[in-house]
Design a protein around this motif. Structure first.
Motif, PDB file in Angstrom:
ATOM      1  N   TYR A  78     -44.105  -7.577 -42.700  1.00 43.28           N
ATOM      2  CA  TYR A  78     -44.809  -8.693 -43.329  1.00 43.28           C
ATOM      3  C   TYR A  78     -43.794  -9.809 -43.590  1.00 43.28           C
ATOM      4  N   ASP A  80     -44.198 -13.200 -43.644  1.00 42.48           N
ATOM      5  CA  ASP A  80     -44.630 -14.415 -44.322  1.00 42.48           C
ATOM      6  C   ASP A  80     -44.917 -14.118 -45.790  1.00 42.48           C
ATOM      7  N   CYS A  81     -44.467 -14.998 -46.662  1.00 35.42           N
ATOM      8  CA  CYS A  81     -44.746 -14.819 -48.093  1.00 35.42           C
ATOM      9  C   CYS A  81     -46.250 -14.802 -48.365  1.00 35.42           C
ATOM     10  N   ASN A  82     -47.045 -15.478 -47.514  1.00 35.51           N
ATOM     11  CA  ASN A  82     -48.498 -15.491 -47.706  1.00 35.51           C
ATOM     12  C   ASN A  82     -49.124 -14.119 -47.540  1.00 35.51           C
ATOM     13  N   ASP A  83     -48.384 -13.175 -46.946  1.00 34.79           N
ATOM     14  CA  ASP A  83     -48.938 -11.839 -46.722  1.00 34.79           C
ATOM     15  C   ASP A  83     -49.305 -11.139 -48.029  1.00 34.79           C
ATOM     16  N   ASP A  85     -51.026 -12.187 -50.337  1.00 37.06           N
ATOM     17  CA  ASP A  85     -52.388 -12.510 -50.756  1.00 37.06           C
ATOM     18  C   ASP A  85     -53.368 -11.398 -50.400  1.00 37.06           C
ATOM     19  N   TYR A  86     -53.155 -10.699 -49.274  1.00 39.86           N
ATOM     20  CA  TYR A  86     -54.076  -9.629 -48.901  1.00 39.86           C
ATOM     21  C   TYR A  86     -53.437  -8.240 -49.032  1.00 39.86           C
ATOM     22  N   SER A 103     -46.937 -13.477 -56.609  1.00 41.60           N
ATOM     23  CA  SER A 103     -47.658 -14.388 -55.727  1.00 41.60           C
ATOM     24  C   SER A 103     -46.726 -15.025 -54.702  1.00 41.60           C
ATOM     25  N   GLN A 104     -47.346 -15.642 -53.702  1.00 42.30           N
ATOM     26  CA  GLN A 104     -46.571 -16.342 -52.670  1.00 42.30           C
ATOM     27  C   GLN A 104     -45.733 -17.467 -53.254  1.00 42.30           C
ATOM     28  N   PRO A 105     -46.251 -18.321 -54.153  1.00 39.99           N
ATOM     29  CA  PRO A 105     -45.419 -19.378 -54.711  1.00 39.99           C
ATOM     30  C   PRO A 105     -44.187 -18.857 -55.452  1.00 39.99           C
ATOM     31  N   SER A 108     -41.643 -17.971 -52.840  1.00 42.62           N
ATOM     32  CA  SER A 108     -41.111 -19.182 -52.219  1.00 42.62           C
ATOM     33  C   SER A 108     -40.130 -19.890 -53.146  1.00 42.62           C
TER      34      SER A 108
END
Length: 312
Positions: A78, A80-83, A85-86, A103-105, A108
């Protein structure tokens, strides 16, 4: 019928895996990685070097928890930091990460909180860790220097197009123990930099730290022709390093071995036979070098053509 097995214990709690539950996870390897990370304490030691300028009263996740989560997710694919989210409802991840997934933020902000000073301090810590791992009776150290392409597929910071590899990428520089394969220092660089970018700076740091512990120990550096530049020769002379490095061919070098090259080509190359001939040492100094170096040439008939290589 359930088939349960104990995976590990954490904080006096027993964690098991089975194949009959309603909530499932496809990342079973995460538990083994997490146990290895906790046992080695590498991420904990790494986290202590990362500056934390956040307000203590507003902190939910420690730096160690954030780095643990980022490293574990990267290791499981995984990237991407956005991963996150799911992945927040993944039962295995929720069980392992005591504080849950951030969280993603938040991730980041962590990645963008490190300036060049912090990165350089982490580099020194990595080298210190390597030097401390060497046995006290060490007589010599071999340092292999090389870079590798890391293809990118998005807008990652530092992702740039490299004409030689013909791709968007990051250009990673590695210093590796030539005997054990242990990574002495990894350096992440922008994708379009030359092979020797920053090499003299980090090679000097590594040599100094080894000298601080072992004194006049022999240090041998090995690298290919991409690292042959004035900065490299300044460092090896300054730090009294032994070295073997490739040298890019040019008309002056070819002229120095022309007779031997023609002889090998006539007696072997034109007949499709294999043969190797070594010539040297002979003195050579590029216009940008402060001092001449001793050069060797390997003249080879491969059976399919001629191959000429130079090393210093």
């Amino acid at each position: 019928m359930s088939n349960k097995n104990t995976a590990f214990y954490q904080n006096k709690k027993q964690y098991t895996f089975d194949f009959s539950g309603q909530e499932t996870s496809s990342d079973g390897g995460f538990s083994l990685l997490y146990k290895l990370a906790r046992r080695s304490k590498l991420i904990k030691a790494f986290s202590e070097q990362v500056p934390d300028r956040r307000d203590p009263e507003l902190i939910t996740y420690s730096v160690e928890e954030l780095i643990m989560q980022r490293v574990m997710l990267l290791a499981c694919g995984y990237e991407d930091c956005n991963d996150v989210d799911y992945l927040k409802e993944d039962p295995l991840l929720k069980a392992l990460m005591d504080n849950g997934l951030c969280s993603q933020p938040t991730l980041s902000r962590l990645e963008n909180s490190l300036n060049m000073g912090a990165v350089y301090r982490l580099a020194e810590w990595w080298v210190d860790r390597y030097v401390a791992s060497l046995p006290t009776d060490k007589e010599y150290v071999i340092i292999d220097v090389d870079c590798t392409d890391d293809p990118t597929h998005g807008d990652q910071q530092g992702s740039l197009f490299h004409g030689y590899y013909w791709q968007w990428m990051l250009n990673e520089l590695f210093y590796i123990d030539g005997e054990t394969g242990q990574i002495i220092l990894p350096v992440l660089r922008p994708g379009n930099v030359h092979s020797n970018k920053w090499n003299d700076r980090f090679l000097r740091v590594i040599a100094r730290k080894i000298r601080q512990r072992f004194g006049d120990i022999q240090i041998i550096v090995r690298a290919d022709g991409g690292f042959s530049c004035p900065g490299f020769y300044e460092v090896v002379e300054e730090q009294d390093l032994d070295f073997c490095i490739g040298l890019t061919s040019n008309p002056r070098l070819k002229a120095a071995v022309r007779k031997s090259y023609d002889w090998v080509n006539k007696h072997y190359g034109q007949k499709g036979a294999r043969h190797q001939k070594f010539v040297g040492p002979f003195s050579y100094q590029a216009d940008s070098w402060d001092n001449p170096q001793q050069v060797y040439a390997k003249i080879e008939s491969t059976g399919k053509g001629m191959n000429l290589r130079f090393i210093v």
